[in-house]
Enzyme design. Structure first.
Site, PDB file in Angstrom:
ATOM      1  N   ASP A  13      26.993 -41.115  -5.282  1.00 30.13           N
ATOM      2  CA  ASP A  13      26.686 -40.837  -6.692  1.00 30.13           C
ATOM      3  C   ASP A  13      26.515 -42.109  -7.515  1.00 30.13           C
ATOM      4  OD1 ASP A  13      26.765 -38.108  -6.338  1.00 30.13           O
ATOM      5  OD2 ASP A  13      28.854 -37.896  -7.011  1.00 30.13           O
ATOM      6  N   ASP A 122      37.973 -34.891 -14.959  1.00 29.31           N
ATOM      7  CA  ASP A 122      37.871 -36.346 -15.055  1.00 29.31           C
ATOM      8  C   ASP A 122      36.895 -36.813 -16.130  1.00 29.31           C
ATOM      9  OD1 ASP A 122      39.835 -37.005 -13.199  1.00 29.31           O
ATOM     10  OD2 ASP A 122      38.473 -36.643 -11.522  1.00 29.31           O
TER      11      ASP A 122
HETATM   12  N1  ARG Z   1      42.204 -31.710  -9.634  1.00 25.83           N
HETATM   13  C1  ARG Z   1      42.659 -33.065  -9.769  1.00 25.83           C
HETATM   14  C2  ARG Z   1      42.683 -33.475 -11.214  1.00 25.83           C
HETATM   15  O1  ARG Z   1      42.004 -32.902 -12.022  1.00 25.83           O
HETATM   16  C3  ARG Z   1      41.878 -34.037  -8.935  1.00 25.83           C
HETATM   17  C4  ARG Z   1      40.424 -34.211  -9.317  1.00 25.83           C
HETATM   18  C5  ARG Z   1      39.598 -35.091  -8.404  1.00 25.83           C
HETATM   19  N2  ARG Z   1      39.552 -34.508  -7.097  1.00 25.83           N
HETATM   20  C6  ARG Z   1      38.664 -34.777  -6.137  1.00 25.83           C
HETATM   21  N3  ARG Z   1      38.855 -34.191  -5.014  1.00 25.83           N
HETATM   22  N4  ARG Z   1      37.653 -35.557  -6.317  1.00 25.83           N
HETATM   23  O2  ARG Z   1      43.393 -34.393 -11.566  1.00 25.83           O
END
Ligand code: ARG
Length: 413
Positions: A13, A122
């Site tokens: 990405d 995120d």
């Molecule tokens: N669900 C977790 C959070 O929101 C991790 C997110 C990122 N996870 C991933 N597998 N890329 O903090």
């Protein structure tokens, strides 16, 4: 030309993003690759960024800051989201956001960029932190903006001679740092499906055949921060790395969580956090010994709020400062040593001691030497029951019995 600072992981990405941003926004791209213990070949990643067209490729080692300013405060707070997730990914985001802003300032950039999708937490954590720290900076989120599938991204990469590493056909989306590893997608999207072994990278299968003897470990804390393992002083990075390896061998720290995302989706994530699980368990055991009953109860409320705030991207907030001040105050006497026993898939606290222990043997003992005033218990019970018995006589009898309390649950009619 104006420039943008892109948080660059070296993956598909963000590699495609270097080229895409240049084309789409006509900005020079400066990449920033941050080491928070995610074990990658950083010089190679920086070289790739420049090869793809970054005007500058920076690498920052933020591991010590991550421990000191993010992980330890969360451990002291007892922050575990929804009782399961020690928040590894969530804790790293405000740090990355801050570094993006710092580099953007130093380089005179007009924008920052990150590789988040449009449906996760995120993007919110990054954008809220950046908006708070530097409201004038533009935020570019290529993956959220472009509408490319994985296949079209790969085609785009090939077309523009972007070197990518898709030979490792990983069916999962993984994020990792010192505090834990987060895995989603693939078969994990079926909440009924047991996570297959290939999901895990840090923890041995607790049901595997290999024989492994239990081991004991002494963890020394000062003001709620672990400083030594088995008598050996360690900085935060080394301590957590050591524990991840050791507890990982026992298959400790696997977490399977259906979580409530901030954006309203329920999602299934599998976490590995061997050090996180051991340290939260030990820290809590030390608090049981050194915090008063009411402090411990109120701290549970604070812990849940603190975890929510981290999860929901509100790190740079006044509420956080307030809660952090409370948490620091609670840790004044959380110093001492906890002895844990690691066995397959399990971390058990078997001993704890502290100079500030509130445990009083002569009050607790059932043997001779007991100094607890048994007669005083009678008077205490009398007054403790007084409001209950008064109210029962006046309002509740005869319905206060077992059936009385179940009336509202009666489904027979
Ligand atoms: N669900 C977790 C959070 O929101 C991790 C997110 C990122 N996870 C991933 N597998 N890329 O903090």
């Amino acid at each position: 030309m104006s420039s943008v600072v892109l948080a660059y992981s070296g993956g598909l990405d963000t590699s495609v993003a270097i080229r895409w941003i240049k084309e789409q926004y006509n900005l020079d791209v400066i990449t920033l690759t941050i080491d928070i213990g995610n074990a990658r070949d950083l010089p190679a990643i920086a070289a790739r960024a420049q090869q793809i067209g970054a005007v500058k490729a920076m690498v920052v080692d933020a591991r010590a800051d991550f421990m000191r300013y993010f992980v330890w405060p969360a451990l002291q707070a007892g922050a575990i989201y929804e009782g399961s997730y020690p928040l590894a990914t969530a804790l790293a985001r405000p740090l990355i956001a801050r570094l993006l802003v710092e580099v953007a300032r130093a380089e005179g950039a007009i924008a920052v960029a990150h590789g988040c999708t449009g449906k996760g937490n995120d993007q919110v954590r990054f954008d809220v932190s950046i908006n708070t720290l530097a409201p004038d900076l533009k935020i570019i989120a290529p993956v959220r903006e472009w509408s490319m599938t994985r296949d079209s991204e790969i085609a785009y990469a090939n077309e523009h001679a972007i070197p990518i590493n898709v030979s490792i056909a990983n069916p999962y989306s993984v994020d990792q740092n010192l505090w834990g590893r987060s895995v989603e997608c693939g078969v994990l999207e079926d909440p009924w499906a047991e996570p297959p072994e290939d999901v895990f990278a840090w923890t041995a299968n607790p049901d595997g055949d290999e024989h492994i003897e239990p081991t004991y470990l002494e963890i020394m804390f000062q003001h709620g921060i672990p400083l030594a393992l088995n008598g050996e002083d360690m900085d935060g990075v080394l301590l957590v790395e050591t524990l991840n390896k050791l507890a990982g061998k026992y298959g400790i720290g696997r977490i399977d969580h259906i979580e409530n995302r901030l954006v309203g989706i329920k999602s299934r994530e599998v976490y590995e956090a061997p050090a996180g699980v051991v340290l939260h368990t030990a820290h809590q055991a030390l608090e049981s010994l050194t915090l008063g009953r009411d402090q411990a109860r109120f701290k549970e409320v604070v812990a849940a709020e603190y975890a929510r705030l981290i999860y929901n991207g509100q790190w740079y907030s006044a509420l956080h400062q307030d809660l952090a001040a409370y948490v620091q105050s609670t840790q004044r006497f959380v110093s001492g040593t906890v002895r844990v026993k690691l066995s397959r898939g399990h971390c058990a606290v078997v001993g704890r001691r502290s100079e500030h222990s509130l445990y009083n043997h002569s009050l607790a003992t059932y043997d001779s030497g007991d100094q607890f005033d048994h007669n005083a218990a009678l008077g205490f019970i009398k007054l403790w029951s007084l409001p209950l018995s008064t109210q029962a006589q006046a309002q509740l009898l005869p319905s206060v019995g077992i059936e009385g309390n179940l009336l509202s649950l009666d489904t027979s009619s």
